[in-house]
Scaffold this motif. Structure first.
Motif, PDB file in Angstrom:
ATOM      1  N   MET A   4     -18.920  18.064 -15.654  1.00  0.00           N
ATOM      2  CA  MET A   4     -19.174  16.776 -16.297  1.00  0.00           C
ATOM      3  C   MET A   4     -18.048  15.785 -15.925  1.00  0.00           C
ATOM      4  SD  MET A   4     -19.591  15.902 -20.382  1.00  0.00           S
ATOM      5  CE  MET A   4     -19.581  17.635 -20.719  1.00  0.00           C
ATOM      6  N   GLU A  25     -21.988   7.597 -25.263  1.00  0.00           N
ATOM      7  CA  GLU A  25     -22.262   8.959 -24.766  1.00  0.00           C
ATOM      8  C   GLU A  25     -21.176   9.938 -25.215  1.00  0.00           C
ATOM      9  OE1 GLU A  25     -24.705   7.656 -20.690  1.00  0.00           O
ATOM     10  OE2 GLU A  25     -22.529   7.882 -20.644  1.00  0.00           O
ATOM     11  N   LYS A  61     -21.529  13.330 -27.497  1.00  0.00           N
ATOM     12  CA  LYS A  61     -21.069  14.640 -27.026  1.00  0.00           C
ATOM     13  C   LYS A  61     -20.050  15.256 -27.980  1.00  0.00           C
ATOM     14  CE  LYS A  61     -22.277  14.360 -22.191  1.00  0.00           C
ATOM     15  NZ  LYS A  61     -23.657  14.804 -22.461  1.00  0.00           N
ATOM     16  N   ASN A  91     -22.084  16.647 -30.858  1.00  0.00           N
ATOM     17  CA  ASN A  91     -22.760  17.908 -30.499  1.00  0.00           C
ATOM     18  C   ASN A  91     -21.791  19.019 -30.108  1.00  0.00           C
ATOM     19  OD1 ASN A  91     -25.096  16.479 -30.840  1.00  0.00           O
ATOM     20  ND2 ASN A  91     -25.336  16.015 -28.660  1.00  0.00           N
ATOM     21  N   LYS A  92     -20.499  18.745 -30.304  1.00  0.00           N
ATOM     22  CA  LYS A  92     -19.442  19.712 -29.973  1.00  0.00           C
ATOM     23  C   LYS A  92     -19.424  20.110 -28.493  1.00  0.00           C
ATOM     24  CE  LYS A  92     -18.952  21.663 -34.628  1.00  0.00           C
ATOM     25  NZ  LYS A  92     -18.341  20.450 -35.136  1.00  0.00           N
ATOM     26  N   GLU A  93     -19.925  19.216 -27.639  1.00  0.00           N
ATOM     27  CA  GLU A  93     -19.824  19.475 -26.196  1.00  0.00           C
ATOM     28  C   GLU A  93     -18.464  19.065 -25.658  1.00  0.00           C
ATOM     29  OE1 GLU A  93     -23.257  17.985 -23.822  1.00  0.00           O
ATOM     30  OE2 GLU A  93     -24.122  17.663 -25.812  1.00  0.00           O
ATOM     31  N   LEU A  94     -17.814  18.154 -26.368  1.00  0.00           N
ATOM     32  CA  LEU A  94     -16.501  17.662 -25.921  1.00  0.00           C
ATOM     33  C   LEU A  94     -15.569  17.520 -27.119  1.00  0.00           C
ATOM     34  CD1 LEU A  94     -17.198  14.695 -23.454  1.00  0.00           C
ATOM     35  CD2 LEU A  94     -16.103  16.861 -22.892  1.00  0.00           C
ATOM     36  N   THR A  95     -14.267  17.770 -26.869  1.00  0.00           N
ATOM     37  CA  THR A  95     -13.279  17.493 -27.913  1.00  0.00           C
ATOM     38  C   THR A  95     -12.510  16.240 -27.524  1.00  0.00           C
ATOM     39  OG1 THR A  95     -11.545  18.727 -26.798  1.00  0.00           O
ATOM     40  CG2 THR A  95     -12.949  19.967 -28.332  1.00  0.00           C
ATOM     41  N   GLU A 123     -10.093  16.997 -24.740  1.00  0.00           N
ATOM     42  CA  GLU A 123     -10.689  17.029 -23.391  1.00  0.00           C
ATOM     43  C   GLU A 123     -10.910  15.611 -22.849  1.00  0.00           C
ATOM     44  OE1 GLU A 123     -13.317  21.160 -23.519  1.00  0.00           O
ATOM     45  OE2 GLU A 123     -14.024  19.415 -24.631  1.00  0.00           O
TER      46      GLU A 123
END
Lengths: 96, 489
Positions: free
Chosen positions: B1, B10, B14, B17-21, B24
C-alpha cells in the motif's frame, strides 16, 4: 504620472523606521514609480458616490465582558526578548 | 500500500478498519520527507521525531479503547505564519528567525484538539508577501512537478508539501491568492474561506482586512473536512462571524443540475495563456454535460481590484509590521546608539527587500497628501468590486475563472520585477477585496505536464456551493488518477 523624489523616499523611509542605503535608492525609486503608475488605474474606476469599505464585514462594535484572564505562560512571552532584566524588557535610555 | 498517496478521508477509513495505525502513517510521511524534502525544500522546521512519538501515544490511546477523534493520528503541515506554541514560527523572515510562539493560534488549537500531528512548519514568502515563495529568507521551495519551477506563493511550502506527498494536508493563508495560486501551480486543492469564517487569532497579520486561513489538500473532500475542523466563531478575533457550525462534507453530492455558473469574459481576455484557456474551456464543457447552466457575462474588475489590493494590502502591512521593533521579540540589531537607531537598524536588518518595499509603499499611500488619491480611492474601489459581485450573484450561483493566467514559472524569472510578480495575482485578489470564498482545483495539465488551476468563486458563506461544484468536476475528471508530479530536474 507618479513621481517620487529622493527626499520624499527618504522621508517616508524614516517614518517607517527603515534605512535605505545610497546604492538602494535608485532601485527603490524605480520600483515605487512603476507600482504607483500602475496604481493610477484605480483613478479610472467610476466610484462616484460610493462609500469607502473600511473593514471586510459589516460588524461595527463587538463587545465582550471585560474579564481579567491570566496568560498561563507569561515566562514564554518575555523569553523572546533579546534583552531582559527582572521580567522586564530592556531598552536603551530614552531621556538623556 | 502506498500510504502517502492516499487522501485523508481514505486514511481515516483505513484507521477505522484497523488496516493502518497512526504510527504507520506518520512513519510513511517521515520516510517520504527524508527522501524528497532535499529536492522540494517545503519545510522551515520539521518535527519528525516529535510526530512519531505522538503517533505512538495516539495508537495506544486508541488500543486502550479511549475515545479519540476520527482524525486522531493524522499528520498535518502548518504554514509558518501560524503560531504553534513552543515551536519556531518564523514567517520565513530573518526578523522572526528564532521566535518561539508563546501561544497557539486558534486554528492550531483546533487541530491539536482533534489530535492531528504537526509534522512541521512550511515555507512561504516572507510575511506572506509574494507569489512564488522565492522571497523566503531561508530557502526557495521547488514545485514537485518541475523542480526548476516555483510552487507559487505565498503558501508555496504548503502546496508543494501536499503535492509532493510530504504531508497529507496543510494549512495556508490567503491575502490575495496565497492559497489558491500555489494550489493551482502544484495541482492540488486550495480553499480560501469567506472572510470571518475562520479565526485569524495567532495568524501573523499581513493585511488584516484581507487575510484568511484555509486548507490545502489532495482533494475536495479533504478540503471540506479540514474546513469542518478550523471554521467557527472565536471571541479572540472580533472579525470572526457567529454562524452555526456546518458539516461541509454533507454538501458533496455531485448534483449540479440547474446550477447557474457565470463566466466573466474579462478573466479570459488579454494575458491568459492559450493552454490555460483551452483547459478552462474544456472544464466549462464538462459542467454543461453535468447539467449546469453556463453563461458568459461581463465583470470588468480584475485590474481595478489588483491596484486597489496592492494599495490596501501595503497600507495595512505598513501598520501591522510596525510592531517589529527589536524590543519584545524578533531580530535586534547589535549596532545602535539610541532608541530610534535600535528600531531602524533592527527593522532594516530583519526585513527582506520585498517586505521593505511594501512597507514603504504602504507608508507612502497613507501619508498626508496622497491618502485621498490612493488609499481612499482604493477603499471606494473596494465597494465597487463588492457591488459588482453582488450583482453577479443575483444571477449566478458560482463564478468560474482561471486561478492564475499561467502555469508555474521558472525560478528567478520574476523575482527581480515586483510589478510582474504582482500580476500573478490578477485572477485571485478581487475575491479577497470582496471577502468572498473561492476554491482552486486542478483542471488539467499543459504540454509540459504542468498543472492548470480553475477557480470557483461563491457568495459569502456559500462554501457548500463551491465545494460541491468543485467536487462534481473532480469526480468526473479524475485529475489525481490521470496525472502525477514527476519531480523533474
Amino acid at each position: 504620472m507618479a513621481n517620487v523624489s529622493k527626499e520624499e523616499l527618504l522621508h517616508i523611509a524614516n517614518l517607517a523606521n527603515l534605512n535605505i542605503k545610497d546604492e538602494e535608492i535608485d532601485s527603490y525609486l524605480a520600483n515605487l514609480k512603476d507600482i504607483l503608475n500602475f496604481a493610477e488605474i484605480v483613478n479610472n474606476a467610476n466610484t462616484e458616490g460610493l462609500q469607502e469599505t473600511i473593514g471586510e464585514n459589516d460588524k461595527c462594535n463587538v463587545f465582550r465582558k471585560d474579564e481579567v484572564k491570566t496568560f498561563e505562560d507569561n515566562k514564554m512571552l518575555i523569553q523572546n526578548a533579546k534583552e531582559q532584566e527582572r521580567n522586564m524588557f530592556k531598552i536603551p535610555k530614552v531621556i538623556q | 500500500m502506498n500510504i502517502t498517496n492516499l487522501t485523508v478521508h481514505e486514511l481515516v477509513e483505513k484507521m477505522k478498519n484497523k488496516e493502518l495505525t497512526s504510527e504507520e502513517i506518520t512513519k510513511a510521511y517521515v520516510d517520504r520527507i527524508n527522501n524528497k524534502e532535499p529536492d522540494v525544500n517545503a519545510f522551515v522546521t520539521t518535527l519528525c521525531n516529535e510526530a512519531l512519538e505522538k503517533a505512538k501515544e495516539i495508537d495506544s490511546k486508541r488500543e486502550a479503547g479511549e475515545k479519540v477523534s476520527n482524525f486522531a493520528g493524522i499528520p498535518v503541515g502548518i504554514k509558518d505564519n501560524i503560531c504553534t506554541k513552543g515551536i519556531r514560527t518564523t514567517c520565513s523572515s530573518k526578523m522572526l528567525e528564532d521566535f518561539i510562539a508563546p501561544y497557539n493560534a486558534t486554528v492550531t488549537e483546533k487541530l491539536l484538539k482533534e489530535d492531528l500531528i504537526d509534522l512541521g512548519k512550511l515555507n512561504m514568502d516572507e510575511f506572506a508577501m509574494g507569489a512564488s515563495t522565492e522571497y523566503s529568507y531561508f530557502k526557495k521551495t521547488s514545485n514537485p512537478w518541475n523542480l526548476n519551477c516555483v510552487p507559487g506563493g505565498s503558501s508555496g511550502g504548503s502546496a508543494a508539501a501536499v503535492a509532493g506527498e510530504l504531508v497529507p494536508w496543510a494549512l495556508g493563508s490567503d491575502t490575495g491568492g496565497s492559497i489558491r495560486q500555489p494550489a493551482a501551480f502544484c495541482g492540488v486543492v486550495g480553499l480560501k474561506p469567506t472572510y470571518g469564517l475562520v479565526s485569524r487569532y495567532g495568524l501573523v497579520a499581513f493585511a488584516s482586512s484581507l487575510d484568511q486561513i484555509g486548507p490545502i489538500t489532495k482533494d475536495v473532500t479533504d478540503a471540506a473536512m479540514l474546513l469542518n475542523i478550523i471554521a467557527g466563531h472565536d471571541e479572540r478575533d472580533t472579525t470572526s462571524y457567529e454562524i452555526p457550525k456546518k458539516d461541509y462534507t454533507k454538501a458533496l453530492n455531485k448534483n449540479i443540475k440547474g446550477l447557474k455558473i457565470g463566466v466573466p469574459k474579462e478573466f479570459f481576455a488579454e494575458g491568459i495563456n492559450e493552454e490555460v484557456k483551452a483547459k478552462l474551456e474544456q472544464a466549462i464543457e464538462t459542467y454543461k454535460k453535468l447539467g449546469a447552466e453556463v453563461e458568459e457575462f461581463s465583470l470588468d474588475i480584475a485590474k481595478y481590484s489588483l491596484t486597489a489590493y496592492y494599495i490596501i494590502a501595503c497600507a495595512e502591512a505598513s501598520s501591522n509590521l510596525g510592531r517589529f521593533d527589536g524590543i519584545r521579540y524578533g531580530h535586534r540589531t547589535e549596532n545602535y546608539q539610541n532608541l530610534k537607531e535600535l528600531y531602524k537598524n533592527s527593522r532594516s536588518e530583519g526585513f527582506g527587500a520585498e517586505v521593505k518595499r511594501r512597507i514603504i509603499l504602504g507608508t507612502y499611500v497613507l501619508s498626508s497628501g496622497y491618502y485621498d488619491a490612493y488609499y481612499k480611492k482604493a477603499q471606494q474601489v473596494r465597494t465597487l468590486v463588492k457591488n459588482e459581485f453582488s450583482k453577479a450573484f443575483e444571477k449566478y450561483d458560482v463564478i468560474l475563472t482561471p486561478t492564475a493566467p499561467n502555469v508555474a514559472f521558472e525560478m528567478g524569472t520574476k523575482s527581480n520585477n515586483p510589478l510582474e510578480m504582482y500580476l500573478a495575482d490578477i485572477c485571485t485578489v478581487s475575491v479577497n477585496i470582496a471577502g468572498l470564498p473561492a476554491i482552486s482545483i486542478p483542471c488539467g495539465v499543459n504540454g509540459d505536464n504542468m498543472p492548470i488551476g480553475m477557480q470557483l468563486i461563491g457568495n459569502k458563506f456559500e462554501e457548500e456551493k463551491i465545494l460541491n461544484t468543485a467536487y462534481a468536476f473532480e469526480q468526473e475528471y479524475g485529475f489525481r488518477e490521470k496525472y502525477k508530479p514527476e519531480f523533474k530536474k
